[in-house]
Every structure is written in C-alpha cells, then in structure tokens.
Design a protein around this motif. Sequence first.
Motif, PDB file in Angstrom:
ATOM      1  N   ILE A   1      39.733  37.656  35.934  1.00 38.28           N
ATOM      2  CA  ILE A   1      40.716  36.887  35.168  1.00 38.28           C
ATOM      3  C   ILE A   1      40.526  37.125  33.670  1.00 38.28           C
ATOM      4  N   ARG A   2      39.275  37.134  33.200  1.00 39.25           N
ATOM      5  CA  ARG A   2      39.011  37.431  31.783  1.00 39.25           C
ATOM      6  C   ARG A   2      39.486  38.826  31.422  1.00 39.25           C
ATOM      7  N   TRP A   3      39.156  39.784  32.268  1.00 33.93           N
ATOM      8  CA  TRP A   3      39.443  41.189  31.994  1.00 33.93           C
ATOM      9  C   TRP A   3      40.944  41.441  31.906  1.00 33.93           C
ATOM     10  N   VAL A   4      41.688  40.850  32.821  1.00 38.87           N
ATOM     11  CA  VAL A   4      43.139  41.073  32.873  1.00 38.87           C
ATOM     12  C   VAL A   4      43.869  40.194  31.862  1.00 38.87           C
ATOM     13  N   THR A   5      43.471  38.930  31.761  1.00 40.89           N
ATOM     14  CA  THR A   5      44.163  37.939  30.926  1.00 40.89           C
ATOM     15  C   THR A   5      45.675  38.073  31.083  1.00 40.89           C
ATOM     16  N   PRO A   6      46.223  37.661  32.225  1.00 45.22           N
ATOM     17  CA  PRO A   6      47.653  37.887  32.475  1.00 45.22           C
ATOM     18  C   PRO A   6      48.580  37.138  31.526  1.00 45.22           C
ATOM     19  N   VAL A   7      48.165  35.949  31.063  1.00 40.89           N
ATOM     20  CA  VAL A   7      48.928  35.268  30.015  1.00 40.89           C
ATOM     21  C   VAL A   7      48.370  35.744  28.684  1.00 40.89           C
ATOM     22  N   LYS A   8      49.137  36.545  27.983  1.00 37.26           N
ATOM     23  CA  LYS A   8      48.642  37.208  26.780  1.00 37.26           C
ATOM     24  C   LYS A   8      48.481  36.247  25.615  1.00 37.26           C
ATOM     25  N   ALA A   9      49.373  35.285  25.509  1.00 35.71           N
ATOM     26  CA  ALA A   9      49.330  34.373  24.363  1.00 35.71           C
ATOM     27  C   ALA A   9      50.216  33.172  24.638  1.00 35.71           C
TER      28      ALA A   9
ATOM     29  N   LEU B   1      49.800  45.133  35.303  1.00 32.75           N
ATOM     30  CA  LEU B   1      50.232  46.409  35.862  1.00 32.75           C
ATOM     31  C   LEU B   1      51.584  46.285  36.548  1.00 32.75           C
ATOM     32  N   LYS B   2      52.432  47.277  36.338  1.00 31.37           N
ATOM     33  CA  LYS B   2      53.658  47.352  37.140  1.00 31.37           C
ATOM     34  C   LYS B   2      53.567  48.474  38.168  1.00 31.37           C
ATOM     35  N   ARG B   3      52.574  49.369  37.987  1.00 29.97           N
ATOM     36  CA  ARG B   3      52.285  50.385  39.013  1.00 29.97           C
ATOM     37  C   ARG B   3      50.791  50.658  39.041  1.00 29.97           C
ATOM     38  N   LEU B   4      50.252  50.770  40.252  1.00 25.81           N
ATOM     39  CA  LEU B   4      48.857  51.168  40.423  1.00 25.81           C
ATOM     40  C   LEU B   4      48.786  52.080  41.656  1.00 25.81           C
ATOM     41  N   PRO B   5      49.049  53.380  41.455  1.00 24.12           N
ATOM     42  CA  PRO B   5      48.995  54.307  42.601  1.00 24.12           C
ATOM     43  C   PRO B   5      47.539  54.542  43.011  1.00 24.12           C
ATOM     44  N   ILE B   6      47.240  54.295  44.279  1.00 26.41           N
ATOM     45  CA  ILE B   6      45.862  54.444  44.758  1.00 26.41           C
ATOM     46  C   ILE B   6      45.830  55.236  46.054  1.00 26.41           C
TER      47      ILE B   6
ATOM     48  N   CYS C   1      49.305  54.299  48.355  1.00 26.60           N
ATOM     49  CA  CYS C   1      50.415  53.395  48.059  1.00 26.60           C
ATOM     50  C   CYS C   1      50.409  53.031  46.580  1.00 26.60           C
ATOM     51  N   ASP C   2      51.522  52.424  46.150  1.00 21.50           N
ATOM     52  CA  ASP C   2      51.539  51.741  44.859  1.00 21.50           C
ATOM     53  C   ASP C   2      51.072  50.325  45.155  1.00 21.50           C
ATOM     54  N   PHE C   3      49.841  50.025  44.802  1.00 24.15           N
ATOM     55  CA  PHE C   3      49.236  48.746  45.165  1.00 24.15           C
ATOM     56  C   PHE C   3      50.014  47.567  44.601  1.00 24.15           C
ATOM     57  N   VAL C   4      50.593  47.717  43.419  1.00 22.15           N
ATOM     58  CA  VAL C   4      51.340  46.617  42.818  1.00 22.15           C
ATOM     59  C   VAL C   4      52.571  46.288  43.659  1.00 22.15           C
ATOM     60  N   GLY C   5      53.430  47.299  43.855  1.00 22.58           N
ATOM     61  CA  GLY C   5      54.707  47.055  44.512  1.00 22.58           C
ATOM     62  C   GLY C   5      54.598  46.741  45.985  1.00 22.58           C
TER      63      GLY C   5
ATOM     64  N   THR D   1      49.026  35.704  39.020  1.00 18.78           N
ATOM     65  CA  THR D   1      48.057  36.033  40.073  1.00 18.78           C
ATOM     66  C   THR D   1      48.216  37.472  40.545  1.00 18.78           C
ATOM     67  N   SER D   2      49.451  37.938  40.671  1.00 14.40           N
ATOM     68  CA  SER D   2      49.646  39.330  41.091  1.00 14.40           C
ATOM     69  C   SER D   2      49.068  40.285  40.051  1.00 14.40           C
ATOM     70  N   SER D   3      49.218  39.953  38.758  1.00 17.09           N
ATOM     71  CA  SER D   3      48.633  40.791  37.706  1.00 17.09           C
ATOM     72  C   SER D   3      47.114  40.790  37.778  1.00 17.09           C
ATOM     73  N   SER D   4      46.525  39.643  38.103  1.00 17.38           N
ATOM     74  CA  SER D   4      45.068  39.557  38.197  1.00 17.38           C
ATOM     75  C   SER D   4      44.538  40.357  39.378  1.00 17.38           C
ATOM     76  N   ILE D   5      45.210  40.290  40.517  1.00 22.85           N
ATOM     77  CA  ILE D   5      44.750  41.024  41.700  1.00 22.85           C
ATOM     78  C   ILE D   5      44.852  42.529  41.472  1.00 22.85           C
ATOM     79  N   SER D   6      45.977  42.987  40.953  1.00 25.20           N
ATOM     80  CA  SER D   6      46.128  44.428  40.736  1.00 25.20           C
ATOM     81  C   SER D   6      45.217  44.910  39.607  1.00 25.20           C
ATOM     82  N   GLY D   7      45.117  44.130  38.536  1.00 26.10           N
ATOM     83  CA  GLY D   7      44.224  44.511  37.449  1.00 26.10           C
ATOM     84  C   GLY D   7      42.765  44.464  37.859  1.00 26.10           C
TER      85      GLY D   7
END
Length: 411
Positions: free
Chosen positions: A291-299, A401-406, A142-146, A255-261
């Motif tokens: 959360i550190r690795w992804v840092t969904p809020v960039k700035a 991430l906007k796509r993560l095919p797994i 699946c595309d884990f993100v979508g 949160t969705s960015s953190s989970i997928s990332g």
Amino acid sequence: MSMPVVDEAANVLADPTVYTDEKRLHAALSALRAGNPVARVEVPGYKPFWALTKHADIMAVERADKRFTNWPRPVLMTAQSDEMQAAVGIKTLIHMDDPQHRVVRAIAADWFAPKAMRAMKLRIEELAVRYVDRMRDTGGECDFVGEVAVNFPLYVIMSLLGVPESDFPLMLKLTQELMGNDDAELTRSTPADETTNALIEMFAYFQKLTESRRAHPTDDLASTIANATIDGEPLSDVDIVSYYAIIATAGHDTTSSSISGGLRALIENPDQLDRLRGDLGLMPKATEEIIRWVTPVKAFMRTAAEDSVINGVTIPAGDSLLLSYVSANRDEDVFDDPFRFDVGREPNKHVAFGYGVHFCLGAALARMEISSFFNELLPRLTSVELAGEPELTATTFVGGLKRLPIRFTLD
C-alpha cells in the motif's frame, strides 16, 4: 518565517502524465522535500494551490481538521471540473467536514467495522481462489490488470453494495471513467465532458437502485444507505447517489491498483518475492508495504479556514493545499531507505489511507482483499516475470497500473 522559493518541480503535481513516469515524479518530489516542501503552484487551467510534500507537514494538516477543511475543494481538478462538480451538487464523504461528515459516515460505518470484516473474510478468500483460478486459466500469460486485478475488488465491493453481477461491467466502466478522466485512453471525450457523462449515468443507475431498495429493502449496503435518515429525515437523492458513488469508486480502483502494483513490485524485487513466499506470516507487513509503495490515492486537497503557518510558510485563509501522499510515503525522515521495497518493513507509518477523521472508511476491507489475494496466489506461483512494459494511468487523484503484461506458471 519566509515565503517559498518558486520551484518548477512543484508544477508536475498538476500534470496527470507525470504519474505515468515514476522516475520523473520521484525526482521532482525528492527535490521539493529537500528544498521547497511548501511550494506555491500556479499553472494554467488550475486554481492556484500550495503543494505539501513532507510527511510531518501533511500529518499536521490532517490532524487539524477544523483549521484545514475538505470543503469546497477535496480533490485536485481543473478549474473547469471544479465548476462542473459544484454545479452538479455532488457532495460525497470526501467533500464533507464535521459534524456533517461524522453523521453521514456513521451510516455505512458498521459495514466496514471489525465484526463485519470477520464475517466477510471467508467470502473474500473464496473470491481470491476464483480469481487466481481465472489467472491460471489464461494459459500462463495475461494482462494482470485487465484480466484479474480490476475484477476481484470490483466483485467484492459491488456484492457488498448489492449490485447484481450482470451490472458489474457497467460499474467497472463508470468507475474507470470517473477515476481515469485525466487519461486520454480511458475517456470518451474531453475530461470535463467525460466526468459529467459518467456522473449522469451513475446517478441514473443508483437512483433506480434507491427506489428498488426503498420499496423492497434487502440485506445489503445499498438498502442501508437508501433507507438512512438524519434527524428523522431521509437523505436527499443527490446525497444518496453521492454515497453510492464514493463507495463504488473508492472501494474498487484503489484496491485494484494496490494488487496490481504489489505484484509488479514483487516481480521487480525477486528477493522480496522469495522472502514472502517462504514466510507468509509476513503478509500483514507486506500488505502495508504494498500500500505504501503503490499509494493509489496520490493526493487530497484541503482549504485553510484561517491564516496558518506550515513549515515557516504563511498560508492565507481560503487558500488550497495539496497533500502529496506519494511524496510523504517516500519521505527520508520517516522511512529507512524509502525507495527500497521491503515486505518486512517495520515501522511503516505510511499515509496512504489518510489520517484522522477522514481516515479511509474501507481500509480494513482493502487490507483483507490484498492479503487474501496474495495468500492464495503465492503458494501456487512457481514462476512469474514481466511479458512487456507496465503502463500507468495518467491521473492527479486515484490511479496505478492500467496494464501489467506477465508470464507465469501457476499450480
């Protein structure tokens, strides 16, 4: 005291596409941290600003909230978008400074307090089971993100607000358009038009929700906001809708960015995946590392209320500063081997949630969602690998991430 050296590396921070190329992004940020940590940025289409890339400098600004204000420019946007938002009059929590910020933040604070989080824990764990089951039902690819990551936190935050489930797809669309307006694939038209259209549609939706909750209050966050008063006066329509908008967007996309990332990081670091699967007691530390690795809020941005000096550079009153959380979370002076993903990292002084009076209101909820999801997923996951190239969102604010095919096998 000296003026900074002009450095083309700093210009990337006003380029949304650089966040789709992590190698290029981190090369530029590493160079800035080493040689020009307070850099002047002047690029076409944006009002000038100073880029801060060192953890210590960013923390100093976060602590001095009287000297460096959120208003009037809390987020890096094009000059056109800055003017559009000012014209619309939107003023969310991230636009406010104390004492107004403290009073308005208090309206929803109890909904994110430890007592409320304990009450929500069982429901979030049930939802984690639902979405891991949904992942299993995709048939092993699946595309884990979508198909998973965007829906789990969306359900949590919209349920908290009291939005009916039938309207979740609309809210997903609007939040993605607001947060992803720098990404050509996610926009309807030009970025400025896109933001305007999404704001207008979201305002109209939440205005109806406000009328409903005032006429018939229920036990949800929307009712709390709709019926709140400050000094005996109800919030204005714009203030109420602005409140809904920041809860809906900040409580979902980050949160969705953190989970997928986080899943991508575990796939690309199989030793850490095995380590975490073998000891789920590491989950609190692993959650912070994700959360550190992804840092969904960039700035975030701040504005100097008075002449100031940061790391030897004079910042005149009225100038804007960009606090690069992505850079701070890879600062070699703070993190041992910062480009290593380590589920047991300790200490982990990341700034992904900000710091001080503007520390993320929903941090505890985000942590609970991330840990609950992986606590459910990992014991059932027998194999997982990438099934294609991950794709990141073009942004200068919130994204991942906007796509993560797994491809995977799951009990």
